[in-house]
Design an enzyme around this catalytic site. Structure first.
Site, mmCIF file in Angstrom:
data_model
loop_
_atom_site.group_PDB
_atom_site.id
_atom_site.type_symbol
_atom_site.label_atom_id
_atom_site.label_comp_id
_atom_site.label_asym_id
_atom_site.label_seq_id
_atom_site.Cartn_x
_atom_site.Cartn_y
_atom_site.Cartn_z
ATOM 1 N N ASP A 58 37.690 34.579 55.227
ATOM 2 C CA ASP A 58 36.746 35.600 55.839
ATOM 3 C C ASP A 58 37.692 35.759 57.045
ATOM 4 O O ASP A 58 37.759 35.123 58.112
ATOM 5 C CB ASP A 58 35.282 35.038 56.326
ATOM 6 C CG ASP A 58 34.805 35.983 57.007
ATOM 7 O OD1 ASP A 58 35.013 37.112 57.148
ATOM 8 O OD2 ASP A 58 33.444 35.647 57.583
ATOM 9 N N ASN A 62 36.866 38.570 59.046
ATOM 10 C CA ASN A 62 35.898 39.470 60.170
ATOM 11 C C ASN A 62 34.680 38.888 60.363
ATOM 12 O O ASN A 62 33.836 39.168 61.157
ATOM 13 C CB ASN A 62 35.656 40.925 59.774
ATOM 14 C CG ASN A 62 34.928 40.860 58.304
ATOM 15 O OD1 ASN A 62 34.574 39.729 57.784
ATOM 16 N ND2 ASN A 62 34.632 41.986 57.766
ATOM 17 N N ASP A 103 31.971 37.928 58.829
ATOM 18 C CA ASP A 103 30.695 38.247 58.318
ATOM 19 C C ASP A 103 30.321 37.275 57.140
ATOM 20 O O ASP A 103 29.098 37.450 56.520
ATOM 21 C CB ASP A 103 30.684 39.718 57.530
ATOM 22 C CG ASP A 103 31.779 39.650 56.411
ATOM 23 O OD1 ASP A 103 32.383 38.693 55.971
ATOM 24 O OD2 ASP A 103 31.727 40.754 55.647
ATOM 25 N N ASP A 158 37.375 38.138 52.283
ATOM 26 C CA ASP A 158 37.691 39.452 52.136
ATOM 27 C C ASP A 158 39.421 39.370 51.714
ATOM 28 O O ASP A 158 40.131 38.691 51.722
ATOM 29 C CB ASP A 158 37.200 40.213 53.405
ATOM 30 C CG ASP A 158 37.842 39.654 54.824
ATOM 31 O OD1 ASP A 158 38.746 39.118 54.719
ATOM 32 O OD2 ASP A 158 36.864 39.317 55.389
ATOM 33 N N ASP A 216 40.656 41.577 37.983
ATOM 34 C CA ASP A 216 39.747 41.325 36.991
ATOM 35 C C ASP A 216 39.005 42.628 36.815
ATOM 36 O O ASP A 216 38.738 43.191 37.594
ATOM 37 C CB ASP A 216 38.834 40.113 37.718
ATOM 38 C CG ASP A 216 37.870 39.191 36.729
ATOM 39 O OD1 ASP A 216 37.666 40.043 35.428
ATOM 40 O OD2 ASP A 216 37.616 38.263 37.057
ATOM 41 N N ASP A 225 37.237 40.917 31.531
ATOM 42 C CA ASP A 225 35.968 40.109 31.489
ATOM 43 C C ASP A 225 35.362 40.362 30.174
ATOM 44 O O ASP A 225 35.273 41.824 29.620
ATOM 45 C CB ASP A 225 35.100 40.580 32.418
ATOM 46 C CG ASP A 225 33.783 39.976 32.465
ATOM 47 O OD1 ASP A 225 33.850 38.785 33.119
ATOM 48 O OD2 ASP A 225 32.515 40.447 32.182
ATOM 49 N N GLU A 232 39.103 37.450 28.229
ATOM 50 C CA GLU A 232 38.073 36.356 28.123
ATOM 51 C C GLU A 232 37.465 36.534 26.993
ATOM 52 O O GLU A 232 36.615 37.243 26.674
ATOM 53 C CB GLU A 232 37.137 36.381 29.306
ATOM 54 C CG GLU A 232 36.184 35.350 29.508
ATOM 55 C CD GLU A 232 34.957 35.747 30.302
ATOM 56 O OE1 GLU A 232 34.422 34.859 30.971
ATOM 57 O OE2 GLU A 232 34.373 36.762 30.482
ATOM 58 N N HIS A 265 35.911 30.326 38.282
ATOM 59 C CA HIS A 265 34.717 30.484 39.228
ATOM 60 C C HIS A 265 33.288 30.318 38.237
ATOM 61 O O HIS A 265 32.182 30.328 38.929
ATOM 62 C CB HIS A 265 34.772 31.984 39.735
ATOM 63 C CG HIS A 265 34.625 32.902 38.532
ATOM 64 N ND1 HIS A 265 35.687 33.203 37.653
ATOM 65 C CD2 HIS A 265 33.706 33.883 38.256
ATOM 66 C CE1 HIS A 265 35.274 34.059 36.882
ATOM 67 N NE2 HIS A 265 34.182 34.589 37.195
ATOM 68 N N ASP A 266 33.447 30.154 37.143
ATOM 69 C CA ASP A 266 32.225 29.972 36.000
ATOM 70 C C ASP A 266 32.185 28.437 35.850
ATOM 71 O O ASP A 266 30.829 28.125 35.275
ATOM 72 C CB ASP A 266 32.173 30.893 35.049
ATOM 73 C CG ASP A 266 32.446 32.094 35.175
ATOM 74 O OD1 ASP A 266 31.720 32.645 36.100
ATOM 75 O OD2 ASP A 266 32.866 33.057 34.322
HETATM 76 C C1 NOJ Z 1 32.480 36.381 32.895
HETATM 77 C C2 NOJ Z 1 32.733 36.231 34.291
HETATM 78 O O1 NOJ Z 1 33.778 35.236 34.583
HETATM 79 C C3 NOJ Z 1 31.286 35.772 34.965
HETATM 80 O O2 NOJ Z 1 31.448 35.407 36.256
HETATM 81 C C4 NOJ Z 1 30.313 36.927 34.937
HETATM 82 O O3 NOJ Z 1 28.982 36.527 35.331
HETATM 83 C C5 NOJ Z 1 30.179 37.465 33.260
HETATM 84 N N1 NOJ Z 1 31.506 37.474 32.744
HETATM 85 C C6 NOJ Z 1 29.558 38.669 33.221
HETATM 86 O O4 NOJ Z 1 30.502 39.873 33.641
#
Ligand code: NOJ
Length: 538
Positions: free
Chosen positions: A21, A23, A25, A29, A98, A194, A245, A309-310
């Site tokens: 980050d 700034n 907040d 970023d 992405d 995605d 994906e 990240h998932d």
């Molecule tokens: C896959 C992404 O990696 C995930 O983070 C997102 O919630 C879903 N697709 C919906 O776009």
């Protein structure tokens, strides 16, 4: 096999809102990312995958886009994005964006128009029906949302706020292609696409026998026509890298997306590991690797990753994040970087960051987890029990802020972080990793360097010598007269690996390992907990 830069690349994923980050907040970023580019470059990676930073109400952290041509305020602005791209290129790296084209935000002007009346010209840009079927979405009990204004239901594969675009509509497709060209013409180096396997919907939306098995959402007839068209009209005109994906695919299905003669995408993420193997399952993992290798090798290209990240951080989910955290993080890195396919590093993985457990649902942000929590609690289940059942796989495990140092909020922000920092930041952080020659960080650096200098790591054939061994994973990569042997003891105990005759007779030279003082012992390898070794055989 055709040699390409993206097969040889190592990709580093930046979940920018949790990276740095600039700034105060509380959100990372793009300016923060620019400030940390030297750190990423020094690791040796070639490509940065940037999570969505387009204008968005942020219901699903940027995966609900309301304007494809703007940068969301939290991330910065277009001028900062342009500078980021320039700075990435200046350092000899590439940037892939992405991109979400299966759905938009319900705040996108297209959807606002579409929902306004049945005869609006954009009505058909989304999917409207008088009656829902029994499908669930990824994030909600029904994939359909009733809209009072026009008395119909719209379709959403994810959250209610993420209506699916109607890819059957040619105007939609043309509009999307135009937008993709806009980004490519700026000079970005490709896309992570995605939910790309969801573009086509089945004729008539028949009810599912088991609505909980949501495979019906993906790989429906027509998806390859769309991708071939996208390739023809956009992708093939640029020297770029695309990774799709693609959930719920077998290698045979997967090959349709990435086959070199198919003109669709370059590579894919399949989720047989991350979605379908909740905890470490060695025999199954080996079978998955073997099947995908046999299905794709020489015909299409795979990716290697154990988290993003998932998905919960790999050392917590598939390794040992306590007693052997450092060894285990290095072993998993060895695995990802030596199996066939392009390796991905998710930010923080290179310092062995771990998952988290927050005490209250209020400390979580993940819409998937929060919706599931609400659904289960509404059924009368004990909230504490529900929370516990969701913690291991919560997407927030990997979304906590990057741990830069041992100062407040791990040096991520001077403000209040949007998601709490993992309390272990005093021990696990970049500053500490850079000061310790034996850190996970330096091991990654060596692995990446090794890949750069040895094409056997990229183009070498693969053979598993340990199919039924529940602890040891031993395999070779072979290219021309070069043969490497990788031996991993994925276990909290010592184990012995007896080299098969054809490997034992070769001279071994240790190239990299996660323990010092390895003694060479003839045909018997004595492996310590989570020990990883890469040998050259001669
Ligand atoms: C896959 C992404 O990696 C995930 O983070 C997102 O919630 C879903 N697709 C919906 O776009």
């Amino acid at each position: 096999m055709k040699r390409t830069w993206w097969k040889e690349a190592v990709v580093y994923q930046v979940y920018w809102r949790s990276f740095f980050d600039s700034n105060g907040d509380g959100y990372g970023d793009l300016e923060g990312l620019i400030q940390k580019l030297d750190y990423i470059r020094d690791l040796g990676v070639d490509v940065i995958w940037l999570n969505p930073c387009y204008e968005s109400p942020d219901k699903d952290n940027g995966y609900d886009i309301s304007d494809y041509y703007r940068i969301m305020d939290k991330a910065g602005d277009m001028a900062t994005f342009d500078r980021l791209l320039h700075e990435v290129h200046k350092r000899g790296m590439k940037l892939i964006m992405d991109l979400v084209v299966n759905h938009t935000s319900d705040q996108h002007p297209w959807f606002i128009e579409s929902r306004s009346s049945k005869d609006n010209p954009k009505r058909d840009w989304y999917i409207w029906r008088d009656k829902p079927n029994n499908w669930r979405s990824y994030f909600t009990p029904s994939a359909w949302e009733y809209d009072e204004q026009t008395g119909q239901y719209y379709f959403h594969s994810f959250a209610v706020e993420q209506p699916d675009l109607n890819w059957e509509n040619e105007e939609v497709r043309e509009e999307i292609y135009k937008m993709m060209r806009f980004w490519l013409d700026k000079g970005i180096d490709g896309f992570r696409l995605d939910a790309i396997a969801l573009l086509a919907k089945p004729e008539g939306f028949p009810d599912a026998e088991n609505p909980y098995d949501i495979r019906y959402l993906t790989n429906n007839p027509g998806v390859h026509d769309y991708l071939q068209e996208m390739n023809e009209k956009v992708l093939k005109h640029y020297d770029i890298f695309t990774v799709g994906e693609v959930a719920f695919v077998s290698p045979e299905e997967g090959l349709k997306y990435v086959g070199e003669d198919r003109n669709e995408l370059h590579t894919l993420f399949h989720f047989e590991v991350c979605d379908e193997m909740p905890t470490w399952d060695p025999i199954r993992f080996k079978q998955i690797q073997k099947r995908w290798y046999e299905g794709l090798w020489g015909k299409g290209w795979n990716s290697q990753f154990l988290n993003n990240h998932d998905h919960t951080r790999q050392v917590t989910r598939y390794g040992n994040d306590k007693q052997f955290r450092v060894e285990s993080a290095k072993l998993l890195a060895t695995l990802v970087h030596t199996l066939p396919g392009t390796p991905y590093i998710y930010q923080g993985e290179e310092i062995g960051m771990t998952g988290v457990k927050f005490d209250s649902i209020d400390d979580y942000n993940d819409i998937a987890m929060k919706n599931k929590y609400a659904e289960e609690v509404a059924k009368g289940r004990d909230p504490k029990e529900v929370l516990e059942s969701l913690q291991l796989l919560s997407r927030d495990n990997s979304r906590t802020p990057m741990q830069w140092d041992d100062s407040e909020h791990a040096g991520f922000t001077t403000g209040t972080p949007w998601l709490k920092v993992n309390p272990n930041y005093k021990e696990i952080n970049v500053k500490q990793a850079l000061a310790d020659p034996n850190s996970v960080y330096y091991y990654y650096k060596k692995l990446i360097q090794l890949r750069k200098q040895n094409s056997v790591m990229v183009y070498g054939t693969f053979r598993d010598f340990s199919e039924n061994d529940p602890y040891i994973y031993a395999y070779t990569r072979e290219l021309d007269d070069i043969r490497w042997l990788i031996v991993l003891n994925h276990c909290d105990n010592d184990n012995v690996y007896e080299l098969p005759e054809e490997l034992a007779s070769a001279h071994r030279r240790l190239l990299l390992g996660n323990y010092t003082d390895v003694k060479e012992e003839g045909a018997t390898l004595h492996m310590r907990p989570h020990e990883a070794r890469i040998y050259a055989l001669q």
